[in-house]
Design a protein around this motif. Sequence first.
Motif, mmCIF file in Angstrom:
data_model
loop_
_atom_site.group_PDB
_atom_site.id
_atom_site.type_symbol
_atom_site.label_atom_id
_atom_site.label_comp_id
_atom_site.label_asym_id
_atom_site.label_seq_id
_atom_site.Cartn_x
_atom_site.Cartn_y
_atom_site.Cartn_z
ATOM 1 N N GLY A 79 -11.373 -1.833 -5.502
ATOM 2 C CA GLY A 79 -11.667 -1.788 -3.874
ATOM 3 C C GLY A 79 -10.861 -2.632 -3.209
ATOM 4 O O GLY A 79 -11.061 -2.869 -2.131
ATOM 5 N N ARG A 80 -9.784 -3.389 -3.733
ATOM 6 C CA ARG A 80 -9.003 -4.258 -2.992
ATOM 7 C C ARG A 80 -8.065 -3.607 -2.083
ATOM 8 O O ARG A 80 -7.305 -2.573 -2.666
ATOM 9 C CB ARG A 80 -8.338 -5.403 -3.973
ATOM 10 N N ALA A 81 -7.770 -4.010 -0.784
ATOM 11 C CA ALA A 81 -6.835 -3.367 -0.004
ATOM 12 C C ALA A 81 -5.405 -4.044 -0.349
ATOM 13 O O ALA A 81 -5.312 -5.137 -0.281
ATOM 14 C CB ALA A 81 -7.210 -3.487 1.301
ATOM 15 N N ARG A 82 -4.364 -3.212 -0.254
ATOM 16 C CA ARG A 82 -2.906 -3.527 -0.230
ATOM 17 C C ARG A 82 -2.142 -2.887 0.734
ATOM 18 O O ARG A 82 -2.422 -1.560 0.977
ATOM 19 C CB ARG A 82 -2.480 -3.485 -1.592
ATOM 20 N N LEU A 83 -1.130 -3.346 1.167
ATOM 21 C CA LEU A 83 -0.351 -2.756 2.196
ATOM 22 C C LEU A 83 0.350 -1.644 1.967
ATOM 23 O O LEU A 83 1.018 -1.808 0.474
ATOM 24 C CB LEU A 83 0.690 -3.602 2.912
ATOM 25 N N THR A 84 0.774 -0.576 2.460
ATOM 26 C CA THR A 84 1.557 0.449 1.978
ATOM 27 C C THR A 84 2.752 0.163 2.807
ATOM 28 O O THR A 84 2.875 -0.791 3.457
ATOM 29 C CB THR A 84 1.183 1.713 2.708
ATOM 30 N N PRO A 85 3.970 0.930 2.471
ATOM 31 C CA PRO A 85 5.278 0.422 3.163
ATOM 32 C C PRO A 85 5.241 0.785 4.666
ATOM 33 O O PRO A 85 5.916 -0.110 5.466
ATOM 34 C CB PRO A 85 6.221 1.584 2.524
ATOM 35 N N VAL A 86 4.199 1.708 5.192
ATOM 36 C CA VAL A 86 3.868 1.655 6.422
ATOM 37 C C VAL A 86 3.233 0.529 7.155
ATOM 38 O O VAL A 86 3.651 -0.120 8.186
ATOM 39 C CB VAL A 86 3.316 2.919 7.019
ATOM 40 N N GLY A 87 2.362 -0.042 6.385
ATOM 41 C CA GLY A 87 1.801 -1.224 6.770
ATOM 42 C C GLY A 87 2.336 -2.351 6.804
ATOM 43 O O GLY A 87 2.346 -3.241 7.575
ATOM 44 N N GLU A 88 3.431 -2.377 5.817
ATOM 45 C CA GLU A 88 4.374 -3.673 5.669
ATOM 46 C C GLU A 88 4.981 -3.886 7.009
ATOM 47 O O GLU A 88 5.205 -5.151 7.548
ATOM 48 C CB GLU A 88 5.235 -3.404 4.535
ATOM 49 N N VAL A 89 5.440 -2.944 7.645
ATOM 50 C CA VAL A 89 6.100 -3.118 9.174
ATOM 51 C C VAL A 89 5.367 -3.909 10.297
ATOM 52 O O VAL A 89 6.004 -3.878 11.385
ATOM 53 C CB VAL A 89 6.977 -1.781 9.669
ATOM 54 N N LEU A 90 4.014 -3.973 9.944
ATOM 55 C CA LEU A 90 3.095 -4.575 10.751
ATOM 56 C C LEU A 90 3.025 -6.109 10.626
ATOM 57 O O LEU A 90 2.300 -6.769 11.291
ATOM 58 C CB LEU A 90 1.811 -3.743 11.191
ATOM 59 N N ARG A 91 3.619 -6.488 9.590
ATOM 60 C CA ARG A 91 3.610 -7.959 9.387
ATOM 61 C C ARG A 91 4.582 -8.668 10.146
ATOM 62 O O ARG A 91 5.526 -8.299 10.712
ATOM 63 C CB ARG A 91 4.149 -8.272 7.812
#
Length: 179
Positions: A79-91
């Motif tokens: 149940g832990r959240a991790r970034l996808t490649p799409v989410g990475e570009v919001l860092r």
Amino acid sequence: MVLGTEGLPPREAAWRLVTASWISHAVRAMAVLGLADQLANGPLTAGELAAAIDADPVATADLLRALAGLGLLQHDEVGRARLTPVGEVLRADVPGSLRPAALAIMAPFAEQARHELAEAVRTGAAVFPRVHGQGFWEYLAAHPEADALFDAAMTSGADMRARALLATRDLAGLGTLVD
């Protein structure tokens, strides 16, 4: 069609369009809360993220589920959240980060003017001055935080806009192009 509406029954396609802003608001919340930055070093539970950002754990879990549905996060087997490649570009720390765009495009001052789009169409007049008492550029000059956010957003998407322009126009004979 936009937002994956092609092939849907008309009512469902229209519903997707009516609720499309919910997506932008969820992405902006992710940016405002700095969730991508918090997940940069690895997966976290909703409770761990909530503690890190001083937020409600239940509401954080709800937002994480929505962001996972949008493809920005994935949940692992515990149940832990991790970034996808799409989410990475919001860092904030990645080259070409779109975090500034996520913050600026849905910024309250910009949204207030967009709510008057129908009036702009009716009258043909710019509504930003009516909403804010001054023109857009004057507003930015008077609000340094909004100005910095706008500048960062324009910079963050410049490469994508340049590629789109080059894909549609032959600029070979042009010496200088100014936006």
